[in-house]
Write a protein that holds these residues in place. Structure first.
Motif, short mmCIF file in Angstrom:
data_model
loop_
_atom_site.label_atom_id
_atom_site.label_comp_id
_atom_site.label_asym_id
_atom_site.label_seq_id
_atom_site.Cartn_x
_atom_site.Cartn_y
_atom_site.Cartn_z
N ASN A 1 -12.42 -8.14 -0.50
CA ASN A 1 -11.97 -6.76 -0.64
C ASN A 1 -10.77 -6.58 0.28
N HIS B 1 0.83 -1.21 0.00
CA HIS B 1 0.00 0.00 0.00
C HIS B 1 0.87 1.26 0.00
N TYR C 1 -10.39 0.51 0.10
CA TYR C 1 -10.62 0.07 -1.27
C TYR C 1 -12.12 0.17 -1.56
#
Length: 394
Positions: free
Chosen positions: A59, A19, A28
């Protein structure tokens, strides 16, 4: 390297190199994930459980939190849901089939009881036996050939009775019966049912795990085999997915969970002792009190106590009970619990709307039972508030 809870909740699963080094992982907030080629998406569809394809499935924001929760609970995997009831109903559905039999407690969370005793009974002809849960023999005597699930809640709703989780888990395994425990009250900080042999642990993350009264969420934690099966069936087919933003808020909350739980416990022990010694209180239901009939069992299977308890006002007059509740200033009147704020609620108000009069009577509750969630305010202010409100009882 074995890390302590605080370190796990601060760092585990975040993989900051993925990240751009962000100290707080990004949200996200997207529905789908694009792929570079036919071969890449084809490979992802070969293992959808472990790949990001569509946010209704996986996710990254959600997955980070799932890893943290599984780690602190001692489970192999966790799956987040859009609410505590979504997690509870999905966990139960993963363990039952038409015409089977379930054993559960007389005083579980109201909507969970409604789901078991009304929805499943009507839709699938599933029979339910209600027990006190305080005796392993009582549960053993309730087992039938078609029993597939023992659903527990320790400590239980409203009266905070406990079950011997290890003994019940051992019994269930002998009969090839699945076990589920709602561990919302204690959290994995103070109790680890999976380490005692329980198959699935469920939580309303809206309570202590969230801790700020701004998240609705639930989680199921267990073995990789069980959680993967739930993912492919109840999770994907029911569609009760966790939103990325709520997952990000939950990750924020988990960083302070151990410290918050210690404060909830400290405040609650002082309030419980105050109430127990007050002349206008009949009794206090709190596992942290030495007077609790299962105090020794609690010490065996829990490391601490949260901030939720109940007590019984020494009055049968509705006017007295209303005057007491309405006089409180630091205790807000409302449902739910486990947030930073102190709350009060009379279980009879909601239970009588969720249960039949017979079911309510079987819980052992009355109109004078008050449930309080002790928050993070200064405990002296909370005790002063209760003292003033109790003066309104004649």
């Amino acid at each position: 390297m074995k890390n302590n809870l605080e370190t796990i909740l601060a760092h585990y699963g975040e993989e900051r190199d993925k990240h751009n080094g962000a100290i707080v992982p990004p949200i996200y907030q997207n529905t789908l994930f694009a792929f570079e080629s036919w071969d890449h998406i084809d490979e992802a569809f070969s293992d959808p459980i472990n790949n990001n394809i569509y946010t209704r499935g996986n996710n990254p924001s959600v997955s980070i939190v799932e890893k943290k929760l599984a780690k602190i609970a001692g489970g192999e995997k966790a799956r987040l849901f859009s609410s505590g009831m979504a997690a509870i109903s999905s966990a139960i559905m993963s363990c039952v089939k038409a015409n089977c039999h379930i054993i559960t407690l007389k005083n579980i969370y109201g909507p969970a009881m409604n789901f078991l005793d009304n929805y499943l009974r009507t839709k699938f002809n599933i029979d339910v036996t209600f027990v006190s849960g305080e005796s392993v023999e009582e549960i053993e005597n309730a087992i039938r050939e078609n029993t597939t699930l023992i659903y527990l809640e320790s400590p239980s709703s409203a009266i905070f009775s406990m079950q011997n989780l290890k003994a019940i888990a051992d019994l269930a395994k002998k009969h090839n019966i699945k076990t589920i425990v709602d561990n919302t009250w204690a959290t994995p900080i103070f109790q680890k049912p999976l380490e005692l042999g329980i198959d699935l642990e469920v939580h309303s993350c809206s309570k202590y795990l969230g801790g700020h009264s701004d998240i609705i969420a639930g989680v199921i934690i267990g073995s990789a085999k069980d959680i993967d099966s739930i993912y492919q069936n109840e999770f994907l087919l029911f569609g009760a997915k966790m939103a990325p933003f709520e997952a990000w808020l939950l990750m924020r909350s988990l960083r302070t969970l151990p410290m918050r739980m210690e404060k909830h416990q400290s405040n609650a022990l002082k309030v419980a002792n105050f109430l127990e010694n007050h002349p206008k209180i009949k009794s206090v239901n709190y596992p942290g009190l030495k007077s609790h009939p299962q105090f020794e069992l609690g010490k065996e299977q829990m490391k601490g106590y949260s901030g939720l308890m109940s007590f019984v006002i020494d009055s049968d007059e509705l006017s007295d009970i209303k005057n007491f509740v309405n006089a409180l200033e630091h205790f807000s009147i409302g449902v739910s619990w486990g947030g930073h704020e102190s709350l009060i609620h009379a279980p009879a108000i909601s239970y009588l709307k969720e249960m039949t009069p017979e079911q309510f009577k079987s819980t052992g509750l009355s109109l004078g039972v008050m449930r309080v969630s002790i928050g993070l305010e200064h405990v002296d202010d909370l005790i002063e508030d209760l003292t003033g409100a109790l003066n309104n009882i004649k």
